[in-house]
Design a protein around this motif. Sequence first.
Motif, PDB file in Angstrom:
ATOM      1  N   THR A 244       0.805  -1.206   0.000  1.00  0.00           N
ATOM      2  CA  THR A 244       0.000   0.000   0.000  1.00  0.00           C
ATOM      3  C   THR A 244       0.846   1.268   0.000  1.00  0.00           C
ATOM      4  O   THR A 244       1.609   1.500   0.939  1.00  0.00           O
ATOM      5  CB  THR A 244      -0.900   0.046   1.266  1.00  0.00           C
ATOM      6  OG1 THR A 244      -1.559  -1.208   1.453  1.00  0.00           O
ATOM      7  CG2 THR A 244      -1.922   1.167   1.169  1.00  0.00           C
ATOM      8  N   CYS A 277      -3.772   3.198  -0.835  1.00  0.00           N
ATOM      9  CA  CYS A 277      -4.399   2.476  -1.945  1.00  0.00           C
ATOM     10  C   CYS A 277      -3.818   1.073  -1.944  1.00  0.00           C
ATOM     11  O   CYS A 277      -2.742   0.836  -2.480  1.00  0.00           O
ATOM     12  CB  CYS A 277      -4.110   3.199  -3.262  1.00  0.00           C
ATOM     13  SG  CYS A 277      -4.743   2.305  -4.703  1.00  0.00           S
ATOM     14  N   ILE A 349      -0.550  -1.485  -8.972  1.00  0.00           N
ATOM     15  CA  ILE A 349      -1.162  -0.278  -8.412  1.00  0.00           C
ATOM     16  C   ILE A 349      -0.806   0.918  -9.289  1.00  0.00           C
ATOM     17  O   ILE A 349       0.364   1.149  -9.602  1.00  0.00           O
ATOM     18  CB  ILE A 349      -0.676  -0.027  -6.968  1.00  0.00           C
ATOM     19  CG1 ILE A 349      -1.193  -1.127  -6.030  1.00  0.00           C
ATOM     20  CG2 ILE A 349      -1.146   1.338  -6.468  1.00  0.00           C
ATOM     21  CD1 ILE A 349      -0.689  -0.992  -4.601  1.00  0.00           C
ATOM     22  N   CYS A 354      -6.413   2.796  -8.403  1.00  0.00           N
ATOM     23  CA  CYS A 354      -6.879   3.373  -7.144  1.00  0.00           C
ATOM     24  C   CYS A 354      -8.240   4.049  -7.313  1.00  0.00           C
ATOM     25  O   CYS A 354      -9.125   3.907  -6.461  1.00  0.00           O
ATOM     26  CB  CYS A 354      -5.847   4.362  -6.617  1.00  0.00           C
ATOM     27  SG  CYS A 354      -4.259   3.601  -6.202  1.00  0.00           S
ATOM     28  N   LYS A 358     -11.546   2.717  -5.282  1.00  0.00           N
ATOM     29  CA  LYS A 358     -12.291   3.555  -4.344  1.00  0.00           C
ATOM     30  C   LYS A 358     -13.761   3.649  -4.748  1.00  0.00           C
ATOM     31  O   LYS A 358     -14.656   3.641  -3.889  1.00  0.00           O
ATOM     32  CB  LYS A 358     -11.664   4.963  -4.282  1.00  0.00           C
ATOM     33  CG  LYS A 358     -10.208   4.998  -3.853  1.00  0.00           C
ATOM     34  CD  LYS A 358      -9.981   4.497  -2.448  1.00  0.00           C
ATOM     35  CE  LYS A 358      -8.514   4.664  -2.033  1.00  0.00           C
ATOM     36  NZ  LYS A 358      -8.262   4.181  -0.648  1.00  0.00           N
ATOM     37  N   ASN A 365     -11.517   8.685  -1.846  1.00  0.00           N
ATOM     38  CA  ASN A 365     -10.255   8.658  -2.591  1.00  0.00           C
ATOM     39  C   ASN A 365      -9.342   9.794  -2.132  1.00  0.00           C
ATOM     40  O   ASN A 365      -8.950  10.664  -2.908  1.00  0.00           O
ATOM     41  CB  ASN A 365     -10.509   8.749  -4.098  1.00  0.00           C
ATOM     42  CG  ASN A 365      -9.262   8.410  -4.911  1.00  0.00           C
ATOM     43  OD1 ASN A 365      -8.217   8.060  -4.364  1.00  0.00           O
ATOM     44  ND2 ASN A 365      -9.376   8.504  -6.226  1.00  0.00           N
TER      45      ASN A 365
END
Length: 456
Positions: A244, A277, A349, A354, A358, A365
């Motif tokens: 993350t 994220c 990612i 992301c 979200k 976000n």
Amino acid sequence: MVRLFAALSFASLVLGQQVGTNTAEKHPSMPMQVCTAQGSCTKQSTSVVLDSNWRWTHVTTGYTNCYNGNSWNTTACPDGKTCAQNCAIDGADYEKTYGITSPSSGALKLQFVKTNDNGKNIGSRVYLMASDTKYRMFDLLNKEFTFDVDVSKLPCGLNGAVYFSEMDEDGGLSKFPTNKAGAKYGTGYCDSQCPTDIKFINGEANVEGWGGSANDANSGSGKYGTCCAEMDIWEANLDAAAYTPHPCKVTGQTRCEGVDCGNGSDRYSGMCDKDGCDFNSFRMGDQSYYGTGMTVDTSKPFTIVTQFETDDGTDTGNLKQINRFYVQGSKVIPNSVVSVQGMDPVNHISDDFCKQQKEAFGDNNYFATVGGIAQMGKQLTKMVLVLSVWDDHAVSMNWLDSNYPTDGDPSKPGIARGRCDATAGDPKVVEAAHPDAYVIYSNIKLGALNSTFAAN
């Protein structure tokens, strides 16, 4: 996500800023390698240092504790500056007191609960050192970071975490005159949660507004927090794992107070993106990818490769995406592919990932608000490596390996994060049931893309 690190479960071991002389400080060796191409790697003589929050603090003129249970010694610490002048931290006996050992060259074993002469130590956090007085600084853009891990003895409710924080190279020694300990004694911690349980921040004791934790007899929180960008490479146990990015609006270690710390209802107004994220394979729709006997078999050691790809393929480009691979039994295992309605079937990612995540999960976000992948990239150029093992006194690690929130519908996208029972991570439960739990980190490498592991 949520990070509250347990301090030692006996009152004599806590944080301070002067330097004591009762125990000599000797950093355990943990060499790493820097690679330019496959098979072309150079060894560096790095070591680790224990975070100062775990250390014994006493008055400089004797052995009286500066902190007892979860309360400050008001005589020694009437205010933050005076406390920093009156209190000293000492060196650490890494193995005997904390259960930190080196089972082989380049390996580090962190035991979860260590019984010692003073009681018990719960969890630990260490930083990689370049020298006796400076942290090893990492620039991750257009590079990959690789290490081996053994989580076979790390059950539900625990977290073996490997991550980078944008800390000062000397632990704040030169920036704050009242900090006489510096990186040699593990000072200057910060992360994206802007933790308020850190007892000394900016060279001053966090005594103002300090209150003891309701469910941890040896921890509390004060008026100030300590914020900085954080890249979670690995937060995991044998049943769940996530990586993350957590960008921040600020650069480097920054003390916060009030709204800027982002606590409670101010979560999406603070300096840092606390949610981040995350890519958790279970949460992203592949529930047979990670675990005992699965694609990535957590009953055996394996290698984790994380790549930081830039938009122009240079070390000065903008971060474009973060890639993940595993290597186990000489087999390279690509990261799992997203299988969530409304999301592209990717395995990395990026800002697009992301944004879609979200929206699909109904989450705020704030990652984009703070600056997203590009902002994270700017903050990856000056990072300190953190290795830890911990349990969660806030929400029992449910955000990582169970349903979260616990009263949420697990059939709703984003709620289910792992197979663990919601009560497994209750500190009272996991500390009693699994005191012998541990994690082993080894074979750390940094290098050009595709240089630190052998592709099959």
